[in-house]
Enzyme design. Sequence first.
Site, PDB file in Angstrom:
ATOM      1  N   ASP A  34     -24.238 -16.336   6.082  1.00 35.94           N
ATOM      2  CA  ASP A  34     -25.205 -17.423   5.907  1.00 35.94           C
ATOM      3  C   ASP A  34     -25.194 -18.319   7.144  1.00 35.94           C
ATOM      4  OD1 ASP A  34     -27.201 -18.860   4.714  1.00 35.94           O
ATOM      5  OD2 ASP A  34     -25.881 -20.044   3.436  1.00 35.94           O
ATOM      6  N   GLY A  90     -26.246 -30.854  -3.385  1.00 34.88           N
ATOM      7  CA  GLY A  90     -26.918 -29.559  -3.403  1.00 34.88           C
ATOM      8  C   GLY A  90     -26.823 -28.944  -4.769  1.00 34.88           C
ATOM      9  N   ILE A 137     -22.650 -38.582   0.314  1.00 34.87           N
ATOM     10  CA  ILE A 137     -23.404 -38.416   1.573  1.00 34.87           C
ATOM     11  C   ILE A 137     -24.301 -37.188   1.534  1.00 34.87           C
ATOM     12  CG2 ILE A 137     -21.728 -39.620   3.012  1.00 34.87           C
ATOM     13  CD1 ILE A 137     -20.602 -36.902   3.829  1.00 34.87           C
ATOM     14  N   GLY A 162     -23.151 -28.943  -6.223  1.00 40.98           N
ATOM     15  CA  GLY A 162     -22.389 -30.156  -6.414  1.00 40.98           C
ATOM     16  C   GLY A 162     -22.734 -31.218  -5.389  1.00 40.98           C
ATOM     17  N   LYS A 163     -21.820 -32.175  -5.213  1.00 41.54           N
ATOM     18  CA  LYS A 163     -22.048 -33.288  -4.301  1.00 41.54           C
ATOM     19  C   LYS A 163     -20.983 -33.321  -3.211  1.00 41.54           C
ATOM     20  CE  LYS A 163     -24.251 -36.267  -7.754  1.00 41.54           C
ATOM     21  NZ  LYS A 163     -24.212 -37.565  -8.457  1.00 41.54           N
ATOM     22  N   VAL A 164     -21.321 -33.998  -2.109  1.00 43.00           N
ATOM     23  CA  VAL A 164     -20.391 -34.171  -0.998  1.00 43.00           C
ATOM     24  C   VAL A 164     -20.162 -35.668  -0.812  1.00 43.00           C
ATOM     25  CG1 VAL A 164     -19.923 -33.740   1.440  1.00 43.00           C
ATOM     26  CG2 VAL A 164     -21.230 -32.077   0.103  1.00 43.00           C
ATOM     27  N   LYS A 217     -16.174 -31.864  -0.984  1.00 41.25           N
ATOM     28  CA  LYS A 217     -17.233 -31.164  -1.709  1.00 41.25           C
ATOM     29  C   LYS A 217     -16.760 -30.977  -3.152  1.00 41.25           C
ATOM     30  CE  LYS A 217     -19.173 -27.415   0.070  1.00 41.25           C
ATOM     31  NZ  LYS A 217     -19.352 -25.969   0.435  1.00 41.25           N
TER      32      LYS A 217
END
Length: 1020
Positions: A840, A709, A706, A712-714, A728
């Site tokens: 952040d 970045g 979904i 990595g991936k989510v 994540k």
Amino acid sequence: MPPLRRHLTAALLLLLAAAAAVSSATLPPDFLYLVNTLKPTISDPTSSLSSWSPSSTSPCSSWTGVSCDPADPLNATVTSLDLSGLELAAPFPSDICLRLPRLSSLNLSNNTFSSPTADSTLSSALVGCSRLVGLDLSQNLFTGSLPESVASLPLLTYLDLSGNNFSGNFPERYGRFPRLEVLSVVYNLLDGKIAPFLGNVSSLKMLNLSYNPFVPGRVPDELGNLTNLEILWMTECGLVGEIPVSLRRLKKLKDFDLALNSLVGVIPSWIMELTNLVQIELYNNSLTGELPQTGWSNLSGLRNIDASMNRLTGIIPEELTRLPLESLNLYENDLQGDLHPSIAESPGLYELRVFKNRLSGVLPPDLGKKAPLRWVDVSSNEFVGEIPQGLCDKGALEELLMLENSFSGRIPESLAKCETLTRLRLGDNKLSGDIPPGLWGLPSIYLLDLSDNGFTGSIGEEIAGAQSLSVLTLSRNNFSGSLPSGLGSLVNLGDFSSSDNGLNGSLPDSFVNLGQLVRLDLHNNDFSGFLPKGMGALKKLNELNLAHNRISGPVPGELGDLPVLNYLDLSENKFSGGVPDELQNLKLNQLNMSFNLLSGALPPMFSAEMYRKSFLGNPGLCSDIRGFCSNRSRMRSAGYAWMLRVIFILTGLVLILGGGWFYIKYKEYKEGKKAADKTKWTLMSFHKLGFSEDEILDCLDEDNVIGSGSSGKVYKVLVSSGEAVAVKKLWRSSKNKEIDGYGDVEAGNYDAQDGGFGAEVRTLRKIRHKNIVKLWCCCVTKDCKLLVYEYMPNGSLSDLLHSSKSGLLDWPTRYRIAIDAAEGLSYLHHDCVPPIVHRDVKSGNILLDAEFGARVADFGVAKVASSTAAKGHESMSVIAGSCGYIAPEYAYTLRVNEKSDIYSFGVVLLELVTGRQPVDPEFGEKDLVKWVCVTLNQKGGVDGVIDPKLDSCFKEEICRVLNIGLQCTSPLPINRPSMRRVVKSLQGISAENAAKRSGKDEGKLTSYYNDDASDPGSAA
């Protein structure tokens, strides 16, 4: 139970109850009220009132904040209650004066007390306080009108209501205080006129009206009737017009502060008649003309005059320079003419700041010889001549700032002996000659800026003694020679810039010891040799610019191990060999390796058109990019046909010989691999789980991705309970030695550098809050790490707000998101021990659940605030955060504390109000904060900034949230409210405005309070 035993037990309980009643009954009524009635109504998270106990035998001496009447031999009456700064929260006790009839002093400052409940008001609650002499309710959450009844208290001499949310006008009864000496309403929301009848309170010695959004108006002439006044503070009160002559009657005045207004006209000469003046604050107005030329000798006690940021002309009067000033601030004016030599005769002058003017001529040659100067700033003027020799003769000089002038000659030898010097900035002048050797090694100096001059010679070996040095800027001079090896011993050096000089030789091997180095800019010199081995140790390096030198040898692959490097320029050197594959690990904003001697095939990541300009001028490089390897194209085409034949033949043989074996082994391999892979995972849970790691691992395929970045991936994973979780998946490079120390996962040893994995786990595993995203568990294996969160079906606030789906976010929804996110950050700042700084905060890190409830997420760069960080003194080596959200002070000082998060959250509030992104090409060089300020001031007010998709019936609420956003994004950290105060302010908006939405004036958008200022009246 036998009847006899039952009766004995009942009798014993009755005896214990009677004993407790007798113990309580021994307390006098005042103390019974405090412990039985008042204490249960107060929220006391730090147990500050634990000493208030019914069993106490001496409450007058042992109860926190309680004082008794010394004339009362039995100590049965409470005369003073001081609960200041105890982090208490409660409505104001409406019966306190009735129950404590002899109370003369009440101090509830620096807590979160609020107005009484609906059946009472603050004014009615104070009616019975007839014995009160002092009342301090400052820095709380009181709202509504100023309490009228206090004006009738016959003995009241001290009234401090500052730092609250009082609004409206002054009650007329405030002109009839019988004995009041101190009245302070600083940092409230008073939006009426400054009441002329305050001039009737002739007993006043201090009047502080600062930092309120009063209707613009003149200084009331009636204030001249306050002939006992010693302190007049009216900073940022919307004052216009000239300074009234009636104030010349204030003969006892010591502090005269009319700063941050819109006053015009000249500084009146009658100020010289106020002979008791100690401080004059007139900065940031529109005053014109000259400073008064005579009469300054009458002000024998004057220690500070600040007339900066006006439109003054003329010279600094000679008579003024002879006064024993502690501070003289005249910067950002239009003063013209020479700085009068007699300023050097001031026996007590230790601060001279005249920067950003049009002053000219030479500085007085005796400046500093008779006065213990500590801070001198004459930057941005038109001074000429040499730097005075005696600036540090008294051995006290700490800062010498002389940027942007036309000073010439050499640096005085005396400055090389000034061991107190911490900042020396001589950039952008016409200075020349060699640097005095001792200057390089000053022990206390942390900033040395000699850029944009004509200095010659080399950098002295003495620089090894400057162990405090953090910033060294030598660019655009005529320095020559090699860099001293002693530079590598400066363990605090974070920024070294020496571009555009004639430096040569190899870079010292000791450079790899500069573990704090963030920026290294040596471009346009004559360096040669190889880069030092071990450059991969510079883990905090963010910018490396070695362009236009003669450095040779291979490009070190270890540069790819630098985790935060985002600017790399090695162009116009003599580097040879291939482009290291390891450089693909970097997340670069700027890459330039053009015009070297590089050869071989480009790594796949760089074989894209976007990188073409990064590798121009290297004829040996080969790539599919247009213009590379063009002289080899024919040979390559001829060889391709032969290679294809061989490949087809080998492929056929592999298929025939291996097909059978592969088919037999395939199922065995498929079933065994899944079981083997699962056994390698280590799971650590932080909540009770309704799923296993097998359920997570089985669903990590591309169909469930979904988001993705740089780290990595989510994935969205549905577990057996029917619940969805977000996973994540972070990959780590085997070449990154910085993150190899994972050790014992179950012991909680995580490294914060691994894509934020360690920091995120350490932070989220101990947090339990409804507005912080929940981390269910983590799974770790040798090559991969998984973080399993609760799933947020509506994604991030940024995704919704800045897309075609923004229509789903009406104002009530946005308002609730703001409160949710604020409560999450308030929990991090105020309820976590020690506090946590997110670093952040942005709309992309605020996730939304199915009901659009907000959660703060992504703690990959979060940091626990130390005791020094809480005071604003902890510096980070690199800037963490996202463009448009970074607080100004963080960008240029790298200092991080909770105020940095508050600035970022203010940007989020502005996004919610405007619907715009924090950085937009439409803004030009401005960001969202500057665009909002400019639009409000120049282009028609709030209608120009509010998102047109929002319903106008919510305009007043939107304006007040906009106000809070502007307060949070104040350039000065001290002017930003705490997150706890932000939460209270946001929560108070909806209910307070529901009945007033129609016809309410928008109000002036300005900063209303500062809950961190210890002395708001002298905030300048």
